[in-house]
Design a protein around this motif. Structure first.
Motif, PDB file in Angstrom:
ATOM      1  N   HIS A  20       0.817  -1.212   0.000  1.00  0.00           N
ATOM      2  CA  HIS A  20       0.000   0.000   0.000  1.00  0.00           C
ATOM      3  C   HIS A  20       0.854   1.267   0.000  1.00  0.00           C
ATOM      4  O   HIS A  20       0.347   2.366   0.286  1.00  0.00           O
ATOM      5  CB  HIS A  20      -0.953  -0.004   1.197  1.00  0.00           C
ATOM      6  N   ARG A  21       2.118   1.114  -0.311  1.00  0.00           N
ATOM      7  CA  ARG A  21       3.019   2.254  -0.472  1.00  0.00           C
ATOM      8  C   ARG A  21       3.511   2.286  -1.912  1.00  0.00           C
ATOM      9  O   ARG A  21       3.760   1.241  -2.519  1.00  0.00           O
ATOM     10  CB  ARG A  21       4.227   2.122   0.464  1.00  0.00           C
ATOM     11  N   ASN A  54       9.112   6.744 -14.365  1.00  0.00           N
ATOM     12  CA  ASN A  54       7.715   6.958 -14.753  1.00  0.00           C
ATOM     13  C   ASN A  54       6.729   6.099 -13.960  1.00  0.00           C
ATOM     14  O   ASN A  54       5.517   6.216 -14.140  1.00  0.00           O
ATOM     15  CB  ASN A  54       7.531   6.673 -16.250  1.00  0.00           C
ATOM     16  N   ARG A  55       7.250   5.250 -13.061  1.00  0.00           N
ATOM     17  CA  ARG A  55       6.394   4.398 -12.237  1.00  0.00           C
ATOM     18  C   ARG A  55       6.576   4.696 -10.757  1.00  0.00           C
ATOM     19  O   ARG A  55       6.177   3.914  -9.890  1.00  0.00           O
ATOM     20  CB  ARG A  55       6.710   2.926 -12.505  1.00  0.00           C
ATOM     21  N   ALA A  56       7.158   5.847 -10.462  1.00  0.00           N
ATOM     22  CA  ALA A  56       7.508   6.186  -9.083  1.00  0.00           C
ATOM     23  C   ALA A  56       6.301   6.191  -8.162  1.00  0.00           C
ATOM     24  O   ALA A  56       6.408   5.836  -6.983  1.00  0.00           O
ATOM     25  CB  ALA A  56       8.219   7.537  -9.030  1.00  0.00           C
ATOM     26  N   HIS A  57       5.149   6.585  -8.655  1.00  0.00           N
ATOM     27  CA  HIS A  57       3.971   6.718  -7.800  1.00  0.00           C
ATOM     28  C   HIS A  57       3.005   5.533  -7.936  1.00  0.00           C
ATOM     29  O   HIS A  57       1.900   5.577  -7.391  1.00  0.00           O
ATOM     30  CB  HIS A  57       3.268   8.036  -8.107  1.00  0.00           C
ATOM     31  N   ALA A  58       3.446   4.482  -8.626  1.00  0.00           N
ATOM     32  CA  ALA A  58       2.619   3.286  -8.784  1.00  0.00           C
ATOM     33  C   ALA A  58       2.744   2.391  -7.553  1.00  0.00           C
ATOM     34  O   ALA A  58       3.798   2.339  -6.910  1.00  0.00           O
ATOM     35  CB  ALA A  58       3.035   2.518 -10.031  1.00  0.00           C
ATOM     36  N   LEU A  59       1.656   1.708  -7.228  1.00  0.00           N
ATOM     37  CA  LEU A  59       1.696   0.723  -6.144  1.00  0.00           C
ATOM     38  C   LEU A  59       2.297  -0.585  -6.653  1.00  0.00           C
ATOM     39  O   LEU A  59       2.147  -0.926  -7.836  1.00  0.00           O
ATOM     40  CB  LEU A  59       0.284   0.468  -5.611  1.00  0.00           C
ATOM     41  N   PRO A  60       2.976  -1.331  -5.777  1.00  0.00           N
ATOM     42  CA  PRO A  60       3.561  -2.606  -6.203  1.00  0.00           C
ATOM     43  C   PRO A  60       2.562  -3.555  -6.848  1.00  0.00           C
ATOM     44  O   PRO A  60       2.917  -4.325  -7.744  1.00  0.00           O
ATOM     45  CB  PRO A  60       4.121  -3.179  -4.900  1.00  0.00           C
ATOM     46  N   THR A  61       1.302  -3.500  -6.419  1.00  0.00           N
ATOM     47  CA  THR A  61       0.281  -4.401  -6.969  1.00  0.00           C
ATOM     48  C   THR A  61      -0.020  -4.110  -8.432  1.00  0.00           C
ATOM     49  O   THR A  61      -0.622  -4.947  -9.121  1.00  0.00           O
ATOM     50  CB  THR A  61      -1.019  -4.293  -6.160  1.00  0.00           C
ATOM     51  N   THR A  62       0.383  -2.934  -8.925  1.00  0.00           N
ATOM     52  CA  THR A  62       0.159  -2.585 -10.330  1.00  0.00           C
ATOM     53  C   THR A  62       1.410  -2.776 -11.181  1.00  0.00           C
ATOM     54  O   THR A  62       1.378  -2.488 -12.385  1.00  0.00           O
ATOM     55  CB  THR A  62      -0.316  -1.125 -10.458  1.00  0.00           C
ATOM     56  N   LEU A  63       2.484  -3.243 -10.579  1.00  0.00           N
ATOM     57  CA  LEU A  63       3.751  -3.425 -11.285  1.00  0.00           C
ATOM     58  C   LEU A  63       3.944  -4.880 -11.685  1.00  0.00           C
ATOM     59  O   LEU A  63       3.454  -5.789 -11.022  1.00  0.00           O
ATOM     60  CB  LEU A  63       4.923  -2.988 -10.403  1.00  0.00           C
ATOM     61  N   SER A  64       4.685  -5.098 -12.764  1.00  0.00           N
ATOM     62  CA  SER A  64       5.064  -6.454 -13.145  1.00  0.00           C
ATOM     63  C   SER A  64       6.105  -6.990 -12.163  1.00  0.00           C
ATOM     64  O   SER A  64       6.686  -6.232 -11.367  1.00  0.00           O
ATOM     65  CB  SER A  64       5.637  -6.462 -14.559  1.00  0.00           C
ATOM     66  N   GLY A  65       6.354  -8.290 -12.214  1.00  0.00           N
ATOM     67  CA  GLY A  65       7.368  -8.865 -11.342  1.00  0.00           C
ATOM     68  C   GLY A  65       8.731  -8.242 -11.563  1.00  0.00           C
ATOM     69  O   GLY A  65       9.461  -7.951 -10.605  1.00  0.00           O
ATOM     70  N   GLY A  66       9.085  -7.998 -12.826  1.00  0.00           N
ATOM     71  CA  GLY A  66      10.370  -7.370 -13.113  1.00  0.00           C
ATOM     72  C   GLY A  66      10.457  -5.961 -12.574  1.00  0.00           C
ATOM     73  O   GLY A  66      11.497  -5.541 -12.057  1.00  0.00           O
ATOM     74  N   GLU A  67       9.345  -5.212 -12.679  1.00  0.00           N
ATOM     75  CA  GLU A  67       9.330  -3.854 -12.148  1.00  0.00           C
ATOM     76  C   GLU A  67       9.437  -3.862 -10.628  1.00  0.00           C
ATOM     77  O   GLU A  67      10.144  -3.030 -10.040  1.00  0.00           O
ATOM     78  CB  GLU A  67       8.062  -3.138 -12.588  1.00  0.00           C
ATOM     79  N   ARG A  68       8.752  -4.799  -9.977  1.00  0.00           N
ATOM     80  CA  ARG A  68       8.845  -4.876  -8.520  1.00  0.00           C
ATOM     81  C   ARG A  68      10.277  -5.186  -8.085  1.00  0.00           C
ATOM     82  O   ARG A  68      10.762  -4.627  -7.097  1.00  0.00           O
ATOM     83  CB  ARG A  68       7.872  -5.929  -7.987  1.00  0.00           C
ATOM     84  N   GLN A  69      10.946  -6.061  -8.827  1.00  0.00           N
ATOM     85  CA  GLN A  69      12.328  -6.363  -8.455  1.00  0.00           C
ATOM     86  C   GLN A  69      13.227  -5.158  -8.687  1.00  0.00           C
ATOM     87  O   GLN A  69      14.174  -4.927  -7.927  1.00  0.00           O
ATOM     88  CB  GLN A  69      12.837  -7.583  -9.221  1.00  0.00           C
ATOM     89  N   ARG A  70      12.927  -4.361  -9.701  1.00  0.00           N
ATOM     90  CA  ARG A  70      13.703  -3.133  -9.922  1.00  0.00           C
ATOM     91  C   ARG A  70      13.498  -2.140  -8.772  1.00  0.00           C
ATOM     92  O   ARG A  70      14.438  -1.453  -8.366  1.00  0.00           O
ATOM     93  CB  ARG A  70      13.319  -2.490 -11.256  1.00  0.00           C
ATOM     94  N   VAL A  71      12.277  -2.053  -8.264  1.00  0.00           N
ATOM     95  CA  VAL A  71      12.038  -1.213  -7.084  1.00  0.00           C
ATOM     96  C   VAL A  71      12.861  -1.733  -5.907  1.00  0.00           C
ATOM     97  O   VAL A  71      13.479  -0.958  -5.160  1.00  0.00           O
ATOM     98  CB  VAL A  71      10.542  -1.179  -6.723  1.00  0.00           C
ATOM     99  N   ALA A  72      12.880  -3.057  -5.732  1.00  0.00           N
ATOM    100  CA  ALA A  72      13.661  -3.649  -4.633  1.00  0.00           C
ATOM    101  C   ALA A  72      15.152  -3.352  -4.800  1.00  0.00           C
ATOM    102  O   ALA A  72      15.856  -3.098  -3.813  1.00  0.00           O
ATOM    103  CB  ALA A  72      13.415  -5.153  -4.574  1.00  0.00           C
ATOM    104  N   ILE A  73      15.635  -3.383  -6.026  1.00  0.00           N
ATOM    105  CA  ILE A  73      17.040  -3.047  -6.272  1.00  0.00           C
ATOM    106  C   ILE A  73      17.295  -1.571  -5.972  1.00  0.00           C
ATOM    107  O   ILE A  73      18.312  -1.212  -5.355  1.00  0.00           O
ATOM    108  CB  ILE A  73      17.425  -3.398  -7.726  1.00  0.00           C
TER     109      ILE A  73
END
Length: 234
Positions: free
Chosen positions: A102-103, A138-157
């Motif tokens: 939710h962040r 361009n995805r800075a304000h997106a929630l993790p639930t709206t991101l692909s698995g690859g995008e979520r891992q990029r956020v984690a990195i």
């Protein structure tokens, strides 16, 4: 003699869990990881990979040997000092992302700096910078639930990078990704390494391990150099 150019230096480091019977989770090993290296560690489930990574990440204390991180002997540190050193010098990337659902991506990255005293405005600026570095501005304000698995891992990195660590420790970072997203994440890790980031990556997949510059194997708690390396000491 300890290598002054190494960011990670292990000398006869091992971990035995007391019994009975005693469990030798990691046999005593020597290892030098030079600054700017990309080291991969491959082995089957139960081989000792997690134990090895936990020692490098200051999550488990070795029962034998000497471990220097950035030239600092961790053996003489108190728990609070180890925690502080881990926060300053190490970035972690896990298989399961561990993002707050939710962040936003920006908030997930900025939260990594809450406890180190970084002012709010600087936290936001630095978080935006690392999100741009991993291609997600361009995805800075997106929630993790709206991101692909690859995008979520990029956020984690990005979250792992925002503290400006000396070493990035990756535990099966492509384990939950399809082949396309896995390739994208591995390409990003190679780019970060080319920019000077020291990376140690754990994997069970030899094809993933081949993306590093040097591969070690671990089996039954024994760490060894893989055949593909050009040689030299661990």
């Amino acid at each position: 003699m300890l290598d002054a150019s190494a960011v990670i230096e292990l000398r006869a480091v091992g971990l035995t869990y007391p019994g009975p019977p005693a469990v030798h989770a990691l046999q005593p090993c020597d290892l030098s990881v030079l600054r700017g290296a990309f080291v991969t560690v491959v082995g089957p489930s139960g081989s000792g990979k997690s134990t090895f990574l936990n020692i490098l990440g200051l999550l488990d204390a070795p029962s034998t040997g000497t471990y220097l991180l950035d030239g600092i002997d961790i053996g003489g540190l108190r728990d609070a000092e180890r925690t502080a050193l881990r926060g300053r010098r190490l970035g972690f990337v896990f298989q399961s992302f561990h993002l707050l659902p939710h962040r936003s991506a920006l908030e997930n990255v900025a939260l990594a700096m809450v406890y180190d005293g970084t002012p709010r405005r600087e936290r936001t600026a630095r978080a935006l910078t690392v999100l741009e570095r991993v291609g997600l501005e361009n995805r800075a304000h997106a929630l993790p639930t709206t991101l692909s698995g690859g995008e979520r891992q990029r956020v984690a990195i990005a979250r792992a990078l925002v503290g400006r660590p000396s070493v990035l420790l990756c535990d099966e970072p492509t384990g939950n990704l399809d082949s396309v997203n896995a390739g994208s994440v591995l390409a990003l890790l190679r780019e970060l390494n080319e920019d000077g980031m020291t990376i140690v990556m754990i994997t069970h997949d030899p094809e993933v391990a081949a993306h590093g510059g040097r591969t070690l194997t671990i089996r039954d708690g024994v760490l060894d150099e893989a055949d593909r390396t050009t040689g030299g000491r661990l």
